[in-house]
Design an enzyme around this catalytic site. Structure first.
Site, short mmCIF file in Angstrom:
data_model
loop_
_atom_site.label_atom_id
_atom_site.label_comp_id
_atom_site.label_asym_id
_atom_site.label_seq_id
_atom_site.Cartn_x
_atom_site.Cartn_y
_atom_site.Cartn_z
N GLY A 1 -70.88 -34.31 -83.39
CA GLY A 1 -70.59 -33.22 -82.47
C GLY A 1 -70.73 -33.46 -80.86
N GLY B 1 -77.08 -31.86 -84.54
CA GLY B 1 -76.69 -31.09 -83.28
C GLY B 1 -77.38 -31.69 -81.82
CE LYS C 1 -96.09 -31.66 -118.57
NZ LYS C 1 -96.85 -32.08 -119.54
CG ASP D 1 -67.64 -44.01 -93.07
OD1 ASP D 1 -67.07 -44.25 -92.08
OD2 ASP D 1 -67.74 -44.73 -94.41
#
Ligand code: 1AE
Length: 406
Positions: free
Chosen positions: A355, A332, A93, A169
């Site tokens: 990438g 990156g 909470k 993956d």
């Protein structure tokens, strides 16, 4: 540390009576009201009562906002030894109650011992891979959704031939109708064996463990039976407890890699949520991650350097109970960033790129080779420029993305 208490630290923003706030937390999150209770009720509830460990005002930042760090001790008798019990108690909470951020948790050793921690840890991973002291290298499948197995197999082989230690993956790979997970595992692990016979080098493949949470442990076991040598899990969307249960299961006998998906929704605000070093460092390690991916201080999804280093420190430092886990500061990353990563994180590091491998002008195999050349360079104290003279792949990577010498 007092073995009777779990200590939670909070950063509270905005001028207020910090002592009153701390007392309200200590009582409110343990026995509710206290002073109004009848003496016999107080006696019964006393072992469950939280207490204020510290209230420390911190210098206002450039924004001029006043802040304080509040530390609360919660009796261990209030908890079952699992992350849902701890998080719900100390920041359930309370996480919705204004500008307050959970910044740390300290567990006494008897509680810590009830968490599995990494089964392999850094040393176990290094032993599996036969790589005792250099930074490890992982490549991420990219653009895999919808592709047939043959295409993925070709991509897999390129990544492995590039010299990576692990291939994972992509974390967004759920619908794999054209290359079902058990087919992938069998095909890629067969290639790993072939590669090992030929080169003597071991490679681990981490398929994405997905599906209904109630089925994940059984599915993980079936993946291991099918030959999976590692597992990838999106921990936050599924919950820390499933990582705990997987790591604690003797039949899930391979390293577990934790992906940080969704954790930005929890750690990114300076005023709310949970600090990254706790979330991605301590909690991931306690629950059993062998490898933890998270944003590096460089690259495309950056985390402030002090935080990224603190995550690594929480994963690796001696905690008296658990094996150190391997940090993978990522997103990156290209070969030209390897010197910065090595300078900041040292050898016990997983260099991880999607990438930066697949986007190499010569393709994924050349991408892997560029990274391995950059890693060899930093380990042997060479500059990237020097290493690029004998590595056309590294040269091409630097031409495309630049290189950072240190
Ligand atoms: C911090 C997580 C990084 C990640 O999961 C990922 O897919 C990175 O991909 P690249 O290296 O940015 O292409």
């Amino acid at each position: 540390m007092n073995e009777e208490y779990i200590t939670a630290s909070y950063l509270v923003h905005g001028k207020q009576d910090y002592h009153k706030k701390a007392q309200a937390i200590a009582y409110g999150l343990t026995v509710g009201t206290w002073t109004e209770l009848a003496p016999e009720k107080q006696k019964a509830l006393a072992p469950h009562l939280g207490h204020v460990v510290e209230v420390r005002e911190v210098e206002p930042g450039d924004d001029g906002v006043e802040r304080a760090i509040i530390r609360i001790g919660y009796p261990v008798v209030n908890f079952t030894a699992d992350i849902p019990a701890i998080l719900t108690t100390v920041f359930g909470k309370l996480s919705m109650d204004g500008k307050i951020r959970l910044i740390d948790l300290e567990l006494p050793e008897p509680i810590l011992q009830q968490f599995p921690g990494p089964r392999f840890g850094i040393i176990g991973l290094r032993n599996l891979l036969g790589a005792p002291n250099r930074p490890l290298l992982m490549s991420i499948f990219k653009q895999c959704i919808g592709l047939p197995l043959d295409d993925l197999q070709a991509e897999y082989e390129k990544q492995v031939n590039g010299g990576v230690d692990l291939v994972k993956d992509d974390e967004i790979y759920f619908r794999d109708d054209n290359a079902p997970i058990f087919d992938r595992i069998k095909a890629f692990e067969a290639y790993n064996r072939k590669h090992e016979e030929k080169t003597g080098r071991k490679v681990l493949y981490a398929p994405n463990l997905t599906g209904p949470v109630t089925e994940l442990v059984e599915r993980a076991k079936r993946m291991v039976e099918a030959g999976a040598s590692c597992l990838l899990l999106n921990v936050a969307p599924y919950g820390f407890d499933i990582l705990h249960r997987l790591a604690a299961d003797p039949d899930v006998s391979v390293p577990i890699m934790a992906h940080p998906a969704f954790t930005g929704a929890m750690y990114a605000s300076p005023e709310y949520g949970t600090a990254a070093p706790l979330l991605l460092g301590k909690l991931m390690r306690w629950a059993g991650a062998d490898i933890v991916l998270y944003p590096s201080p460089y690259g495309s999804v950056a985390m402030p350097k002090d935080e990224a280093l603190q995550v690594a420190s929480n994963l690796r430092e001696e905690n008296g109970v658990h094996e150190p886990a391997l940090p993978a500061p990522a997103a990156g990353i290209h070969p030209g960033l390897v010197p910065l990563l090595y300078r900041d994180f040292g050898s016990d590091l997983l260099v991880n790129a999607g990438g930066g491998v697949h986007g190499h002008p010569g393709g994924a195999e050349a991408g892997g080779k560029a990274f391995t050349a950059a890693i060899s360079a930093v380990v042997s104290g060479k500059s990237l420029a020097e290493a690029a003279q004998s590595s056309p792949e590294l040269r091409a990577a630097i031409e495309k993305w630049g290189g950072h010498e240190v």
